[in-house]
Design a protein around this motif. Structure first.
Motif, PDB file in Angstrom:
ATOM      1  N   LEU A  71     -10.548  -4.827 -34.441  1.00 56.70           N
ATOM      2  CA  LEU A  71     -11.384  -3.882 -33.706  1.00 56.70           C
ATOM      3  C   LEU A  71     -11.424  -2.528 -34.419  1.00 56.70           C
ATOM      4  N   HIS A  72     -10.304  -2.128 -35.004  1.00 54.98           N
ATOM      5  CA  HIS A  72     -10.280  -0.889 -35.775  1.00 54.98           C
ATOM      6  C   HIS A  72     -11.225  -0.978 -36.965  1.00 54.98           C
ATOM      7  N   ARG A  73     -11.203  -2.118 -37.648  1.00 53.78           N
ATOM      8  CA  ARG A  73     -12.107  -2.311 -38.788  1.00 53.78           C
ATOM      9  C   ARG A  73     -13.564  -2.286 -38.334  1.00 53.78           C
ATOM     10  N   LEU A  74     -13.847  -2.905 -37.187  1.00 49.56           N
ATOM     11  CA  LEU A  74     -15.213  -2.896 -36.648  1.00 49.56           C
ATOM     12  C   LEU A  74     -15.674  -1.463 -36.383  1.00 49.56           C
ATOM     13  N   ARG A  75     -14.789  -0.638 -35.780  1.00 51.73           N
ATOM     14  CA  ARG A  75     -15.170   0.747 -35.499  1.00 51.73           C
ATOM     15  C   ARG A  75     -15.453   1.510 -36.789  1.00 51.73           C
ATOM     16  N   GLU A  76     -14.658   1.258 -37.835  1.00 51.67           N
ATOM     17  CA  GLU A  76     -14.905   1.902 -39.127  1.00 51.67           C
ATOM     18  C   GLU A  76     -16.282   1.533 -39.671  1.00 51.67           C
ATOM     19  N   LYS A  77     -16.631   0.254 -39.571  1.00 46.63           N
ATOM     20  CA  LYS A  77     -17.941  -0.188 -40.046  1.00 46.63           C
ATOM     21  C   LYS A  77     -19.062   0.462 -39.232  1.00 46.63           C
ATOM     22  N   ALA A  78     -18.884   0.500 -37.919  1.00 41.68           N
ATOM     23  CA  ALA A  78     -19.916   1.084 -37.066  1.00 41.68           C
ATOM     24  C   ALA A  78     -20.101   2.567 -37.371  1.00 41.68           C
ATOM     25  N   GLU A  79     -19.000   3.274 -37.608  1.00 45.23           N
ATOM     26  CA  GLU A  79     -19.088   4.683 -37.949  1.00 45.23           C
ATOM     27  C   GLU A  79     -19.804   4.874 -39.286  1.00 45.23           C
ATOM     28  N   ASP A 123     -21.758   5.250 -31.698  1.00 44.86           N
ATOM     29  CA  ASP A 123     -22.045   5.628 -30.316  1.00 44.86           C
ATOM     30  C   ASP A 123     -22.635   4.486 -29.513  1.00 44.86           C
ATOM     31  N   ARG A 124     -22.940   3.369 -30.171  1.00 46.58           N
ATOM     32  CA  ARG A 124     -23.520   2.221 -29.472  1.00 46.58           C
ATOM     33  C   ARG A 124     -22.538   1.052 -29.367  1.00 46.58           C
ATOM     34  N   VAL A 125     -21.271   1.295 -29.704  1.00 49.88           N
ATOM     35  CA  VAL A 125     -20.271   0.229 -29.692  1.00 49.88           C
ATOM     36  C   VAL A 125     -19.098   0.622 -28.812  1.00 49.88           C
ATOM     37  N   ARG A 126     -18.702  -0.295 -27.938  1.00 49.13           N
ATOM     38  CA  ARG A 126     -17.465  -0.146 -27.164  1.00 49.13           C
ATOM     39  C   ARG A 126     -16.560  -1.310 -27.526  1.00 49.13           C
ATOM     40  N   THR A 127     -15.357  -1.037 -27.986  1.00 56.60           N
ATOM     41  CA  THR A 127     -14.430  -2.113 -28.337  1.00 56.60           C
ATOM     42  C   THR A 127     -13.493  -2.385 -27.162  1.00 56.60           C
ATOM     43  N   VAL A 128     -13.216  -3.673 -26.958  1.00 53.40           N
ATOM     44  CA  VAL A 128     -12.378  -4.121 -25.841  1.00 53.40           C
ATOM     45  C   VAL A 128     -11.349  -5.093 -26.393  1.00 53.40           C
ATOM     46  N   GLN A 129     -10.071  -4.715 -26.336  1.00 59.53           N
ATOM     47  CA  GLN A 129      -9.016  -5.637 -26.741  1.00 59.53           C
ATOM     48  C   GLN A 129      -8.626  -6.491 -25.542  1.00 59.53           C
ATOM     49  N   ALA A 130      -8.791  -7.805 -25.673  1.00 60.03           N
ATOM     50  CA  ALA A 130      -8.512  -8.690 -24.544  1.00 60.03           C
ATOM     51  C   ALA A 130      -8.301 -10.116 -25.042  1.00 60.03           C
ATOM     52  N   ASP A 131      -7.438 -10.842 -24.349  1.00 60.87           N
ATOM     53  CA  ASP A 131      -7.253 -12.268 -24.563  1.00 60.87           C
ATOM     54  C   ASP A 131      -8.101 -12.981 -23.511  1.00 60.87           C
ATOM     55  N   LEU A 132      -9.154 -13.622 -23.939  1.00 62.87           N
ATOM     56  CA  LEU A 132     -10.094 -14.222 -22.996  1.00 62.87           C
ATOM     57  C   LEU A 132      -9.540 -15.467 -22.322  1.00 62.87           C
ATOM     58  N   ASP A 133      -8.396 -15.966 -22.780  1.00 65.15           N
ATOM     59  CA  ASP A 133      -7.727 -17.051 -22.074  1.00 65.15           C
ATOM     60  C   ASP A 133      -6.852 -16.529 -20.937  1.00 65.15           C
ATOM     61  N   ALA A 134      -6.684 -15.211 -20.876  1.00 63.41           N
ATOM     62  CA  ALA A 134      -5.864 -14.595 -19.835  1.00 63.41           C
ATOM     63  C   ALA A 134      -6.772 -13.912 -18.817  1.00 63.41           C
ATOM     64  N   VAL A 135      -6.548 -12.637 -18.568  1.00 64.78           N
ATOM     65  CA  VAL A 135      -7.341 -11.914 -17.572  1.00 64.78           C
ATOM     66  C   VAL A 135      -8.678 -11.517 -18.193  1.00 64.78           C
ATOM     67  N   TRP A 136      -9.760 -11.885 -17.536  1.00 65.69           N
ATOM     68  CA  TRP A 136     -11.095 -11.566 -18.042  1.00 65.69           C
ATOM     69  C   TRP A 136     -11.360 -10.076 -17.878  1.00 65.69           C
ATOM     70  N   PRO A 137     -11.777  -9.391 -18.948  1.00 64.61           N
ATOM     71  CA  PRO A 137     -12.004  -7.940 -18.849  1.00 64.61           C
ATOM     72  C   PRO A 137     -13.292  -7.619 -18.108  1.00 64.61           C
ATOM     73  N   ASP A 138     -13.418  -6.372 -17.713  1.00 61.17           N
ATOM     74  CA  ASP A 138     -14.647  -5.899 -17.080  1.00 61.17           C
ATOM     75  C   ASP A 138     -15.675  -5.640 -18.178  1.00 61.17           C
ATOM     76  N   LEU A 139     -16.706  -6.467 -18.239  1.00 57.16           N
ATOM     77  CA  LEU A 139     -17.711  -6.365 -19.284  1.00 57.16           C
ATOM     78  C   LEU A 139     -19.078  -5.993 -18.728  1.00 57.16           C
ATOM     79  N   GLY A 140     -19.102  -5.559 -17.485  1.00 58.31           N
ATOM     80  CA  GLY A 140     -20.368  -5.185 -16.889  1.00 58.31           C
ATOM     81  C   GLY A 140     -21.246  -6.400 -16.651  1.00 58.31           C
ATOM     82  N   THR A 141     -22.554  -6.191 -16.696  1.00 61.99           N
ATOM     83  CA  THR A 141     -23.522  -7.266 -16.477  1.00 61.99           C
ATOM     84  C   THR A 141     -24.492  -7.291 -17.653  1.00 61.99           C
ATOM     85  N   PRO A 142     -24.094  -7.898 -18.774  1.00 57.98           N
ATOM     86  CA  PRO A 142     -24.937  -7.881 -19.974  1.00 57.98           C
ATOM     87  C   PRO A 142     -26.150  -8.800 -19.837  1.00 57.98           C
ATOM     88  N   GLN A 143     -27.173  -8.477 -20.619  1.00 59.02           N
ATOM     89  CA  GLN A 143     -28.345  -9.355 -20.700  1.00 59.02           C
ATOM     90  C   GLN A 143     -28.211 -10.389 -21.830  1.00 59.02           C
TER      91      GLN A 143
END
Length: 285
Positions: free
Chosen positions: A82-90, A96-116
């Motif tokens: 995720l750090h590398r991704l932020r460097e690339k985006a910068e 300003d159009r990227v939000r990084t979320v560290q999460a294990d999707l096999d565990a607790v599902w993070p709040d990701l809003g309602t994407p299209q």
């Protein structure tokens, strides 16, 4: 999707090696990743996108370029990725159009809003319970939203058939050994996601296979480094299965100082396939 942990030197080294190969994959196959993003049958340009198992950001950046008004929530288990991704985006002026979320999707599902749009490239087969993940994505998507699942046909192939330095058929035997390893360790790799998506409540809208065959003059230094890193990551999974002579030949290819090093070859190609399934959450609630 990465399965690394920041807590040990071994894991940090593995995360670095995986980040390098993800970056090379993005560099070498940028045109093909962009073509997949361009193919997506969206009904209207999405404003909120989620990239599940984003790695170092190949899909995230392709989606930001494809949909210039969108914001992307990029989800991965690895903080270093995720750090590398932020460097690339910068560097690309897209931070300003990227939000990084560290999460294990096999565990607790993070709040990701309602994407299209939700994008999952080479990540679904890592899930311990992919059917559960599919249902979770379905319920997360906005009604009418699209889910794109992109999967690889396995490690790319790089050596021309009959290459004398590599022992005839070496790469095919490596792939056969790796397929056996993956059958035991990653059982969902190579799955047909179409029926699984339908069973999770999606309406399947399209399926497309992208064939990649890059060779001279398109093969360059990045391809050589991509081949070297790919085969190095392959080696632990095949070492216990390959014949001793094959393992010796493979190690010569992986030795930077060997006259048979893959970095010294001028005949490399990149041959692989990627399949994408596009599935929609129906508008019925």
């Amino acid at each position: 999707m990465t399965r690394t942990s920041p807590h040990t030197a071994h894991d940090a080294h593995d995360a670095h090696g995986q980040a390098e190969i993800l970056d090379l994959d993005a560099e070498v196959l940028a045109e093909h990743i962009a073509s997949i993003a361009a193919w997506l049958p969206v009904e209207s340009a999405p404003r909120r996108i989620v990239d599940l198992g984003c790695g170092t950001g190949a899909g995230t950046l392709a989606l930001l370029n494809r949909f210039p008004e969108a914001e992307v929530s990029a989800v991965d288990t690895s903080p270093s990725h995720l750090h590398r991704l932020r460097e690339k985006a910068e560097a690309a002026g897209l931070a300003d159009r990227v939000r990084t979320v560290q999460a294990d999707l096999d565990a607790v599902w993070p709040d990701l809003g309602t994407p299209q749009l939700v994008w999952a490239s080479a990540s679904m087969h890592h899930m311990s319970d992919p059917d559960r993940t599919l249902r979770q994505v379905h319920d997360t998507l906005a009604p009418g939203g699209l889910f794109a699942v992109v999967e690889l046909a396995g490690f790319p192939r790089f050596l021309p058939s009959g290459a004398p330095e590599s022992r005839p058929g070496l790469e095919e035997r490596c792939h056969a050994a790796l397929d056996q390893h993956h059958t035991e360790q990653v059982p969902h790799r190579g799955a047909d996601w179409g029926p699984k998506l339908t069973a999770a409540g999606f309406a399947l809208e399209g399926e497309r296979t992208i064939t990649v065959n890059l060779g001279p003059p398109h093969a360059d230094d990045a391809v050589a480094r991509y081949a070297l890193n790919s085969l190095r990551r392959m080696r632990p999974g095949v070492a216990g299965t390959l014949a001793p002579d094959d393992l010796t030949a493979l190690d010569q290819l992986l030795d930077d100082q060997s006259p048979h090093s893959i970095l010294r070859r001028g005949d490399l190609t990149v041959r692989t396939e990627r399949t994408v399934w596009a599935a929609r959450r129906t508008r019925r609630t």
